[in-house]
Write a protein that holds these residues in place. Sequence first.
Motif, PDB file in Angstrom:
ATOM      1  N   SER A 110       0.811  -1.218   0.000  1.00  0.00           N
ATOM      2  CA  SER A 110       0.000   0.000   0.000  1.00  0.00           C
ATOM      3  C   SER A 110       0.842   1.264   0.000  1.00  0.00           C
ATOM      4  N   GLY A 111       2.108   1.150   0.389  1.00  0.00           N
ATOM      5  CA  GLY A 111       2.962   2.327   0.502  1.00  0.00           C
ATOM      6  C   GLY A 111       2.797   3.060   1.820  1.00  0.00           C
ATOM      7  N   LEU A 112       1.992   2.505   2.723  1.00  0.00           N
ATOM      8  CA  LEU A 112       1.763   3.115   4.034  1.00  0.00           C
ATOM      9  C   LEU A 112       2.422   2.249   5.110  1.00  0.00           C
ATOM     10  N   ILE A 113       3.403   2.806   5.790  1.00  0.00           N
ATOM     11  CA  ILE A 113       4.182   2.099   6.807  1.00  0.00           C
ATOM     12  C   ILE A 113       4.105   2.883   8.107  1.00  0.00           C
ATOM     13  N   SER A 114       4.043   2.155   9.202  1.00  0.00           N
ATOM     14  CA  SER A 114       4.162   2.802  10.502  1.00  0.00           C
ATOM     15  C   SER A 114       5.351   2.218  11.250  1.00  0.00           C
ATOM     16  N   VAL A 115       5.992   3.063  12.027  1.00  0.00           N
ATOM     17  CA  VAL A 115       7.132   2.649  12.854  1.00  0.00           C
ATOM     18  C   VAL A 115       6.721   2.857  14.307  1.00  0.00           C
ATOM     19  N   PRO A 172      -2.566   4.950  16.580  1.00  0.00           N
ATOM     20  CA  PRO A 172      -2.054   5.859  15.545  1.00  0.00           C
ATOM     21  C   PRO A 172      -1.292   5.161  14.416  1.00  0.00           C
ATOM     22  N   CYS A 173      -0.928   3.884  14.596  1.00  0.00           N
ATOM     23  CA  CYS A 173      -0.212   3.148  13.545  1.00  0.00           C
ATOM     24  C   CYS A 173      -1.081   2.889  12.329  1.00  0.00           C
ATOM     25  N   PHE A 174      -2.390   2.958  12.498  1.00  0.00           N
ATOM     26  CA  PHE A 174      -3.300   2.542  11.434  1.00  0.00           C
ATOM     27  C   PHE A 174      -3.824   3.761  10.685  1.00  0.00           C
ATOM     28  N   VAL A 175      -3.301   3.906   9.463  1.00  0.00           N
ATOM     29  CA  VAL A 175      -3.553   5.099   8.653  1.00  0.00           C
ATOM     30  C   VAL A 175      -4.335   4.725   7.395  1.00  0.00           C
ATOM     31  N   GLU A 176      -5.346   5.520   7.078  1.00  0.00           N
ATOM     32  CA  GLU A 176      -6.070   5.401   5.810  1.00  0.00           C
ATOM     33  C   GLU A 176      -5.741   6.625   4.967  1.00  0.00           C
ATOM     34  N   LYS A 177      -5.334   6.401   3.726  1.00  0.00           N
ATOM     35  CA  LYS A 177      -4.944   7.518   2.863  1.00  0.00           C
ATOM     36  C   LYS A 177      -5.223   7.160   1.406  1.00  0.00           C
ATOM     37  N   ASP A 178      -6.065   7.961   0.765  1.00  0.00           N
ATOM     38  CA  ASP A 178      -6.380   7.775  -0.661  1.00  0.00           C
ATOM     39  C   ASP A 178      -6.838   6.357  -0.972  1.00  0.00           C
ATOM     40  N   GLY A 179      -7.653   5.806  -0.100  1.00  0.00           N
ATOM     41  CA  GLY A 179      -8.188   4.480  -0.325  1.00  0.00           C
ATOM     42  C   GLY A 179      -7.253   3.341   0.042  1.00  0.00           C
ATOM     43  N   HIS A 180      -6.081   3.671   0.572  1.00  0.00           N
ATOM     44  CA  HIS A 180      -5.120   2.648   0.987  1.00  0.00           C
ATOM     45  C   HIS A 180      -5.023   2.631   2.515  1.00  0.00           C
ATOM     46  N   HIS A 181      -4.507   1.516   3.024  1.00  0.00           N
ATOM     47  CA  HIS A 181      -4.380   1.344   4.457  1.00  0.00           C
ATOM     48  C   HIS A 181      -2.958   0.909   4.812  1.00  0.00           C
ATOM     49  N   THR A 182      -2.524   1.294   6.004  1.00  0.00           N
ATOM     50  CA  THR A 182      -1.253   0.775   6.518  1.00  0.00           C
ATOM     51  C   THR A 182      -1.252  -0.737   6.434  1.00  0.00           C
ATOM     52  N   ASP A 183      -0.179  -1.297   5.867  1.00  0.00           N
ATOM     53  CA  ASP A 183      -0.101  -2.766   5.798  1.00  0.00           C
ATOM     54  C   ASP A 183       1.122  -3.336   6.520  1.00  0.00           C
ATOM     55  N   ILE A 184       2.028  -2.466   6.989  1.00  0.00           N
ATOM     56  CA  ILE A 184       3.205  -2.934   7.722  1.00  0.00           C
ATOM     57  C   ILE A 184       3.455  -2.007   8.903  1.00  0.00           C
ATOM     58  N   VAL A 185       3.708  -2.621  10.070  1.00  0.00           N
ATOM     59  CA  VAL A 185       4.139  -1.877  11.245  1.00  0.00           C
ATOM     60  C   VAL A 185       5.501  -2.410  11.666  1.00  0.00           C
ATOM     61  N   VAL A 186       6.478  -1.533  11.706  1.00  0.00           N
ATOM     62  CA  VAL A 186       7.833  -1.892  12.127  1.00  0.00           C
ATOM     63  C   VAL A 186       7.896  -1.844  13.647  1.00  0.00           C
ATOM     64  N   LEU A 187       8.312  -2.933  14.252  1.00  0.00           N
ATOM     65  CA  LEU A 187       8.480  -2.985  15.706  1.00  0.00           C
ATOM     66  C   LEU A 187       9.879  -2.469  16.033  1.00  0.00           C
ATOM     67  N   ALA A 188       9.967  -1.181  16.338  1.00  0.00           N
ATOM     68  CA  ALA A 188      11.258  -0.525  16.507  1.00  0.00           C
ATOM     69  C   ALA A 188      11.656  -0.411  17.973  1.00  0.00           C
ATOM     70  N   CYS A 189      11.330  -1.425  18.739  1.00  0.00           N
ATOM     71  CA  CYS A 189      11.794  -1.581  20.122  1.00  0.00           C
ATOM     72  C   CYS A 189      11.824  -3.068  20.377  1.00  0.00           C
ATOM     73  N   THR A 190      12.920  -3.569  20.920  1.00  0.00           N
ATOM     74  CA  THR A 190      13.059  -5.021  21.082  1.00  0.00           C
ATOM     75  C   THR A 190      12.080  -5.587  22.102  1.00  0.00           C
ATOM     76  N   HIS A 191      11.479  -4.739  22.930  1.00  0.00           N
ATOM     77  CA  HIS A 191      10.447  -5.215  23.845  1.00  0.00           C
ATOM     78  C   HIS A 191       9.164  -5.619  23.106  1.00  0.00           C
ATOM     79  N   TYR A 192       8.883  -4.961  21.994  1.00  0.00           N
ATOM     80  CA  TYR A 192       7.552  -5.054  21.405  1.00  0.00           C
ATOM     81  C   TYR A 192       7.181  -6.420  20.836  1.00  0.00           C
ATOM     82  N   PRO A 193       8.125  -7.206  20.295  1.00  0.00           N
ATOM     83  CA  PRO A 193       7.718  -8.525  19.798  1.00  0.00           C
ATOM     84  C   PRO A 193       7.061  -9.407  20.858  1.00  0.00           C
ATOM     85  N   PHE A 194       7.372  -9.181  22.119  1.00  0.00           N
ATOM     86  CA  PHE A 194       6.720  -9.957  23.169  1.00  0.00           C
ATOM     87  C   PHE A 194       5.231  -9.638  23.270  1.00  0.00           C
ATOM     88  N   LEU A 195       4.832  -8.490  22.748  1.00  0.00           N
ATOM     89  CA  LEU A 195       3.431  -8.062  22.813  1.00  0.00           C
ATOM     90  C   LEU A 195       2.683  -8.282  21.501  1.00  0.00           C
TER      91      LEU A 195
END
Length: 268
Positions: A110-115, A172-195
């Motif tokens: 989609s071209g929409l990424i969140s970190v 806030p990671c979930f963005v809608e823009k021009d009919g597209h949606h966030t499809d990837i969220v980067v887990l940029a903290c090593t704690h987060y994969p546990f969640l």
Amino acid sequence: MTERPILFFDSGIGGLTVLRETRIFIPDRKFIYIADDAAFPYGNWEEDELKSHIIDLFAKLLNLYNPILCIVACNTASTLVLKDLRRAHPDVPFIGTVPAIKPAAEQTRSGLISVLATPGTVKRAYTHELISSFASKCHVRLVGSAKLAGFAEDYLRRKPVDRASLKQEIAPCFVEKDGHHTDIVVLACTHYPFLVNLFRKNAKWPVDWIDPAEAVAKRALSLLPDADQVQTLTEHLDLAHFTSGRTDYATNRLLHGFGLRLTPLGQE
């Protein structure tokens, strides 16, 4: 000759996600895990003070353990001091854990990424340089959470996590823009994969959650001398040290589950 260990470093227990993955690629090497819990959370520090603290602590750790390489299993520390550590200790390979923005940009449809990161990682120039270098054609939403690392620490110790608050943190990671949606969220903290299972349950829609642990593990394997990549497996528990010197029963049980033996700093 005493086997030189691989040293892991994190502000808390989040780096265990990277340790777990690295063991798959390097099963026979001795590991020492350092949790700088006396300074946790790093987000409460002023940047210059935190940089000096980590650099001074590493000087002590390298003198104590003489590691064959160091894995900084913390995005905040990596984006802040990795260059300084390499400059101060040129004979020791340092592997950082930085936001996996490049693979996210390569994989998004989609071209929409969140970190999803800590506030410190979100504001760091290093993070913005990664976006400029590898994701300039994508819409990248940076989401800084001051709560999620603490939630992960509680979750691993089997303490309750406020699910409503967690949902609010990731919203806030979930963005809608021009009919597209966030499809990837980067887990940029090593704690987060546990969640990540809680993230999936509370997501607005399905996304891919990218964890950089495998890439870090592969990089560690590539930096070991050839003679060190295959060794006879020895019977031992790897070591864990907490800079505060304080742990509870839940933490000890958790560490044992990861094959770690808790010892005072500098003792084996």
